[in-house]
Design a protein around this motif. Structure first.
Motif, PDB file in Angstrom:
ATOM      1  N   MET A   1       0.836  -1.196   0.000  1.00  0.00           N
ATOM      2  CA  MET A   1       0.000   0.000   0.000  1.00  0.00           C
ATOM      3  C   MET A   1       0.867   1.241   0.000  1.00  0.00           C
ATOM      4  O   MET A   1       1.397   1.631   1.023  1.00  0.00           O
ATOM      5  CB  MET A   1      -0.896  -0.058   1.246  1.00  0.00           C
ATOM      6  CG  MET A   1      -1.906   1.036   1.303  1.00  0.00           C
ATOM      7  SD  MET A   1      -2.097   1.631   2.998  1.00  0.00           S
ATOM      8  CE  MET A   1      -0.679   2.704   3.135  1.00  0.00           C
ATOM      9  N   ASN A 187      -4.870   3.093   9.412  1.00  0.00           N
ATOM     10  CA  ASN A 187      -5.841   2.010   9.611  1.00  0.00           C
ATOM     11  C   ASN A 187      -6.659   2.203  10.887  1.00  0.00           C
ATOM     12  O   ASN A 187      -7.223   1.258  11.426  1.00  0.00           O
ATOM     13  CB  ASN A 187      -5.110   0.661   9.606  1.00  0.00           C
ATOM     14  CG  ASN A 187      -4.612   0.317   8.208  1.00  0.00           C
ATOM     15  OD1 ASN A 187      -5.175   0.785   7.222  1.00  0.00           O
ATOM     16  ND2 ASN A 187      -3.563  -0.487   8.116  1.00  0.00           N
ATOM     17  N   ASP A 218      -9.072  -2.347   8.066  1.00  0.00           N
ATOM     18  CA  ASP A 218      -8.025  -2.995   7.265  1.00  0.00           C
ATOM     19  C   ASP A 218      -7.427  -4.234   7.942  1.00  0.00           C
ATOM     20  O   ASP A 218      -6.283  -4.226   8.396  1.00  0.00           O
ATOM     21  CB  ASP A 218      -6.920  -1.970   6.930  1.00  0.00           C
ATOM     22  CG  ASP A 218      -6.008  -2.470   5.821  1.00  0.00           C
ATOM     23  OD1 ASP A 218      -6.208  -3.610   5.375  1.00  0.00           O
ATOM     24  OD2 ASP A 218      -5.103  -1.718   5.414  1.00  0.00           O
TER      25      ASP A 218
HETATM   26 MG   LIG Z   1      -4.875   0.411   5.022  1.00  0.00          MG
END
Ligand SMILES: [Mg+2]
Ligand SMILES: Nc1ncnc2c1ncn2[C@@H]1O[C@H](COP(=O)(O)OP(=O)(O)OP(=O)(O)O)[C@@H](O)[C@H]1O
Length: 288
Positions: A1, A187, A218
């Protein structure tokens, strides 16, 4: 990510069934290396939902790819389901498909594997990363005006309160036997107690509100474990994330551990283990 560009807009993207952009708008939110996030509605037109799509990777062997995407989405859904049952604050799962079909040929036969999707409850609010970045900008401005790096007590207490809430959230997660696996400030969403209390964009240059409840998101790398080592590594990852993303808040990190200890009876051995994990981390960075 790594990227934070929005995913393909709904005008150029054909979503997997049962999503249909002519009846249900898909608002692009985020595009990571592995997943696309859209805001949409599900079940009823007034139920906002987050649609997480994991497209299949054409460069991976199809059987391996199918196994990996399926395993990740199922793991994420299982953990979320267990946590909702245990009253831990995470989004509820509304639906999923671990292997949606896409047009496999020019005739439009839908038998190719497109990847997997998961729909969950939409969480209002902002990720903690955005709130802390805004706070750090505000503090920088303040330091420039006053010529002092000192953090006013009111501001310090606000951050301490937020960090204690984060620690309490992680404590409730570990108490339920789940390890997050990717605890970063991206997150964690701060859900305001009332929608009116949310940080408005025009408040960019003021100190952001830190009122609200922490919701963890997440769970793509989450696992079920009751090992103190795993819990300690989870905390260590979060500590490193604070250090690298929000240097001005680093000195308050101990408050995360205070909140963790308060919310979770088994915290002691995990915190003891954290000291070993930190030591190993330091040694590793010395060796290079
Ligand atoms: Mg994330
Ligand atoms: N349930 C939700 N409600 C509101 N916003 C969400 C929700 N889930 C995700 N988001 C938004 O989308 C962003 C990306 O979601 P997420 O962190 O799950 O994806 P990711 O980091 O790409 O996942 P992975 O690391 O599993 O590939 C979040 O940072 C958040 O801004």
């Amino acid at each position: 990510m790594t990227t934070a560009d929005p995913p393909p807009s709904s005008s150029t993207y054909t979503p997997p069934p049962p999503f249909n952009t002519s009846t249900t708008p898909l608002i692009p939110i985020y595009q990571g290396a592995e997943a696309h996030l859209y805001k949409t509605t599900f079940l009823t037109p007034s139920t906002p939902a987050a649609l997480k799509i994991r497209p299949s990777k054409p460069y991976r062997h199809p059987i391996l790819d199918r196994r990996l995407t399926r395993a990740r989405i199922l793991q994420e859904a299982r953990c979320l389901h267990k946590l909702v049952k245990e009253d831990v604050s995470v989004p509820a799962v509304l639906g999923l498909d671990w292997e949606f079909a896409v047009a496999a040929d020019n005739e439009g036969n839908r038998n190719g594997n497109g990847g997997s999707w998961l729909v969950m409850e939409w969480i209002e609010g902002e990720v903690v990363r955005v709130i802390l970045e805004r706070w750090e900008r505000y503090m920088k401005g303040l330091a420039r005006e006053s010529g002092s790096q000192e953090i006013p007590e009111g501001e310090a207490e606000k951050v301490r309160g937020l960090l204690r809430k984060i620690g309490a959230a992680v404590g409730s997660l570990h108490k339920a036997g789940v390890i997050h696996g990717d605890l970063t400030t991206s997150n964690l969403i701060l859900r305001p107690f009332s929608p009116a209390a949310a940080n408005a964009p025009e408040e960019e240059h003021s100190s952001p509100s830190m009122e609200g409840e922490i919701v963890m998101i997440d769970f793509g790398l989450a696992s079920q474990s009751v090992q103190d080592e795993d819990r300690a590594v989870d905390l260590y990852v979060l500590e490193r994330a604070f250090g690298s993303s929000h240097p001005r808040t680093e000195k308050f990190f101990e408050e995360v551990l205070v909140g963790y200890r308060e919310s979770y009876k088994g915290a002691g051995p995990a915190l003891k283990r954290l000291e070993d994990v930190r030591m190993r981390g330091r040694k590793r960075s010395m060796i290079g």
